[in-house]
Design a protein around this motif. Structure first.
Motif, PDB file in Angstrom:
ATOM      1  N   ASP B   7      44.343   1.823   8.601  1.00 34.50           N
ATOM      2  CA  ASP B   7      44.663   2.591   7.402  1.00 34.50           C
ATOM      3  C   ASP B   7      43.430   3.365   6.939  1.00 34.50           C
ATOM      4  O   ASP B   7      42.319   2.855   6.999  1.00 34.50           O
ATOM      5  CB  ASP B   7      45.127   1.648   6.278  1.00 34.50           C
ATOM      6  CG  ASP B   7      46.533   1.132   6.535  1.00 34.50           C
ATOM      7  OD1 ASP B   7      47.288   1.803   7.249  1.00 34.50           O
ATOM      8  OD2 ASP B   7      46.861   0.049   6.011  1.00 34.50           O
ATOM      9  N   MET B   8      43.649   4.576   6.476  1.00 36.78           N
ATOM     10  CA  MET B   8      42.551   5.389   5.955  1.00 36.78           C
ATOM     11  C   MET B   8      42.478   5.221   4.434  1.00 36.78           C
ATOM     12  O   MET B   8      43.494   4.986   3.784  1.00 36.78           O
ATOM     13  CB  MET B   8      42.787   6.861   6.306  1.00 36.78           C
ATOM     14  CG  MET B   8      42.664   7.152   7.799  1.00 36.78           C
ATOM     15  SD  MET B   8      43.430   8.727   8.290  1.00 36.78           S
ATOM     16  CE  MET B   8      42.417   9.914   7.401  1.00 36.78           C
ATOM     17  N   THR B   9      41.284   5.375   3.895  1.00 33.23           N
ATOM     18  CA  THR B   9      41.136   5.332   2.443  1.00 33.23           C
ATOM     19  C   THR B   9      41.668   6.634   1.842  1.00 33.23           C
ATOM     20  O   THR B   9      41.834   7.644   2.542  1.00 33.23           O
ATOM     21  CB  THR B   9      39.663   5.177   2.034  1.00 33.23           C
ATOM     22  OG1 THR B   9      38.966   6.372   2.426  1.00 33.23           O
ATOM     23  CG2 THR B   9      39.024   3.968   2.706  1.00 33.23           C
ATOM     24  N   ALA B  10      41.922   6.608   0.529  1.00 36.10           N
ATOM     25  CA  ALA B  10      42.397   7.814  -0.157  1.00 36.10           C
ATOM     26  C   ALA B  10      41.382   8.948   0.016  1.00 36.10           C
ATOM     27  O   ALA B  10      41.767  10.110   0.215  1.00 36.10           O
ATOM     28  CB  ALA B  10      42.623   7.517  -1.633  1.00 36.10           C
ATOM     29  N   GLN B  11      40.104   8.599  -0.028  1.00 40.94           N
ATOM     30  CA  GLN B  11      39.058   9.613   0.118  1.00 40.94           C
ATOM     31  C   GLN B  11      39.091  10.231   1.524  1.00 40.94           C
ATOM     32  O   GLN B  11      38.978  11.458   1.676  1.00 40.94           O
ATOM     33  CB  GLN B  11      37.704   8.962  -0.142  1.00 40.94           C
ATOM     34  CG  GLN B  11      36.575   9.938  -0.365  1.00 40.94           C
ATOM     35  CD  GLN B  11      35.276   9.230  -0.717  1.00 40.94           C
ATOM     36  OE1 GLN B  11      35.209   7.996  -0.745  1.00 40.94           O
ATOM     37  NE2 GLN B  11      34.232  10.009  -0.976  1.00 40.94           N
ATOM     38  N   GLU B  12      39.259   9.402   2.529  1.00 37.96           N
ATOM     39  CA  GLU B  12      39.361   9.912   3.898  1.00 37.96           C
ATOM     40  C   GLU B  12      40.581  10.824   4.051  1.00 37.96           C
ATOM     41  O   GLU B  12      40.518  11.871   4.697  1.00 37.96           O
ATOM     42  CB  GLU B  12      39.455   8.749   4.892  1.00 37.96           C
ATOM     43  CG  GLU B  12      38.153   7.999   5.105  1.00 37.96           C
ATOM     44  CD  GLU B  12      38.342   6.685   5.880  1.00 37.96           C
ATOM     45  OE1 GLU B  12      37.374   6.250   6.513  1.00 37.96           O
ATOM     46  OE2 GLU B  12      39.452   6.091   5.835  1.00 37.96           O
ATOM     47  N   CYS B  13      41.702  10.412   3.440  1.00 33.82           N
ATOM     48  CA  CYS B  13      42.918  11.234   3.513  1.00 33.82           C
ATOM     49  C   CYS B  13      42.690  12.608   2.879  1.00 33.82           C
ATOM     50  O   CYS B  13      43.067  13.637   3.444  1.00 33.82           O
ATOM     51  CB  CYS B  13      44.074  10.530   2.812  1.00 33.82           C
ATOM     52  SG  CYS B  13      44.626   9.021   3.614  1.00 33.82           S
ATOM     53  N   TRP B  81      44.272  10.999  13.998  1.00 36.46           N
ATOM     54  CA  TRP B  81      44.630  10.561  12.650  1.00 36.46           C
ATOM     55  C   TRP B  81      45.872  11.321  12.195  1.00 36.46           C
ATOM     56  O   TRP B  81      46.214  12.377  12.735  1.00 36.46           O
ATOM     57  CB  TRP B  81      43.473  10.799  11.677  1.00 36.46           C
ATOM     58  CG  TRP B  81      42.991  12.221  11.678  1.00 36.46           C
ATOM     59  CD1 TRP B  81      41.993  12.748  12.462  1.00 36.46           C
ATOM     60  CD2 TRP B  81      43.527  13.312  10.906  1.00 36.46           C
ATOM     61  NE1 TRP B  81      41.882  14.103  12.222  1.00 36.46           N
ATOM     62  CE2 TRP B  81      42.785  14.470  11.270  1.00 36.46           C
ATOM     63  CE3 TRP B  81      44.531  13.423   9.954  1.00 36.46           C
ATOM     64  CZ2 TRP B  81      43.047  15.721  10.702  1.00 36.46           C
ATOM     65  CZ3 TRP B  81      44.795  14.672   9.395  1.00 36.46           C
ATOM     66  CH2 TRP B  81      44.045  15.792   9.759  1.00 36.46           C
ATOM     67  N   SER B 124      52.066  10.099  -3.545  1.00 38.96           N
ATOM     68  CA  SER B 124      51.215   9.195  -2.762  1.00 38.96           C
ATOM     69  C   SER B 124      50.633   9.931  -1.568  1.00 38.96           C
ATOM     70  O   SER B 124      51.236  10.881  -1.050  1.00 38.96           O
ATOM     71  CB  SER B 124      52.000   7.989  -2.295  1.00 38.96           C
ATOM     72  OG  SER B 124      52.862   8.341  -1.233  1.00 38.96           O
ATOM     73  N   THR B 126      48.888   8.762   2.100  1.00 32.73           N
ATOM     74  CA  THR B 126      48.482   7.665   2.984  1.00 32.73           C
ATOM     75  C   THR B 126      48.060   8.246   4.323  1.00 32.73           C
ATOM     76  O   THR B 126      48.444   9.363   4.677  1.00 32.73           O
ATOM     77  CB  THR B 126      49.647   6.689   3.230  1.00 32.73           C
ATOM     78  OG1 THR B 126      50.756   7.413   3.785  1.00 32.73           O
ATOM     79  CG2 THR B 126      50.092   6.012   1.940  1.00 32.73           C
ATOM     80  N   ARG B 128      46.604   7.154   8.545  1.00 42.22           N
ATOM     81  CA  ARG B 128      46.229   6.169   9.560  1.00 42.22           C
ATOM     82  C   ARG B 128      45.399   6.814  10.647  1.00 42.22           C
ATOM     83  O   ARG B 128      45.661   7.949  11.046  1.00 42.22           O
ATOM     84  CB  ARG B 128      47.485   5.541  10.180  1.00 42.22           C
ATOM     85  CG  ARG B 128      48.235   4.691   9.188  1.00 42.22           C
ATOM     86  CD  ARG B 128      49.052   3.618   9.845  1.00 42.22           C
ATOM     87  NE  ARG B 128      50.025   4.155  10.774  1.00 42.22           N
ATOM     88  CZ  ARG B 128      50.825   3.377  11.504  1.00 42.22           C
ATOM     89  NH1 ARG B 128      50.742   2.063  11.412  1.00 42.22           N
ATOM     90  NH2 ARG B 128      51.714   3.900  12.320  1.00 42.22           N
TER      91      ARG B 128
END
Lengths: 133, 133
Positions: B7-13, B81, B124, B126, B128
């Motif tokens: 799972d990626m963090t919100a910041q990464e997304c 990703w 939301s 999200t 990956r």
């Protein structure tokens, strides 16, 4: 720079589908529209992919109408193509088909069991090309 | 070779969304699930894209729950990703916003008027990552 859209022929769409391995499957789930990238193969003209049965995708997609999209779009040249298969996701349950598809069909990337094999019984295939002008 | 999902963090997304310009918007239309590739921009944290009002996408997407997906997946290394934004598609109608977004926002690739500017009011985000192992 502007680009132009051109409809692709069914033959062109089939060739693009056969030449790629990653697409995105969209369906209307209990919580609204869902979209998942999947690794796929083309088997007897149909898109086939494998999922883990106990995931959101695995639990909701079977029996659903789906739209499956494959593309190759280049932002630099503003050109590329997109093919969409619309149909119904059905679980493959014929033992011979399962054996064949698990051996030679789409190989899932991620570790873990992805025993559910899903076929998109295609109702339509459409595609568009966009070329930088 | 197997790969693993993370799972990626919100910041990464958010960083991945800001770093790309092509995504796919999926929604549940009158004829079932629909998926369209679009050129987009991120404006004030939201995904924004332009469509022609009198197309299937333009006529059906506004007011609909949507799932918007951006990815970069490499079949060779089986890594990459995928980020999904879930929200509601709303038409931008504030004159100042429209002027700004038509000037500096997502530039549509194909010729023709794409006067309808759509914002995905995000519920939301999200993501990956999958990395070849």
């Amino acid at each position: 720079m502007t680009s132009a859209f051109l409809d692709m022929t069914a033959q062109e769409c089939r060739a693009r589908l056969a030449g790629s391995t990653v697409g995105r499957v969209a369906f209307c789930g209990r919580r609204g529209p869902q979209i998942y990238p999947v690794n796929y193969a083309v088997d007897d003209g149909d898109v086939v992919f494998r999922v883990a049965p106990y995931t959101n995708l695995g639990m909701e997609v079977v029996g659903s109408p789906v739209a499956f999209e494959v593309d190759d779009l280049d932002p630099e040249s503003r050109s590329g193509w997109s093919v969409v298969v619309s149909g119904t996701a059905v679980a493959v349950d014929d033992p011979d088909d399962l054996t064949r598809l698990r051996r030679r069909g789409p190989e899932p990337w991620a570790q873990g069991q992805r025993q559910l094999v899903v076929r998109i019984a295609s109702a339509s295939v459409t595609g568009r090309q966009v070329s930088g002008g």
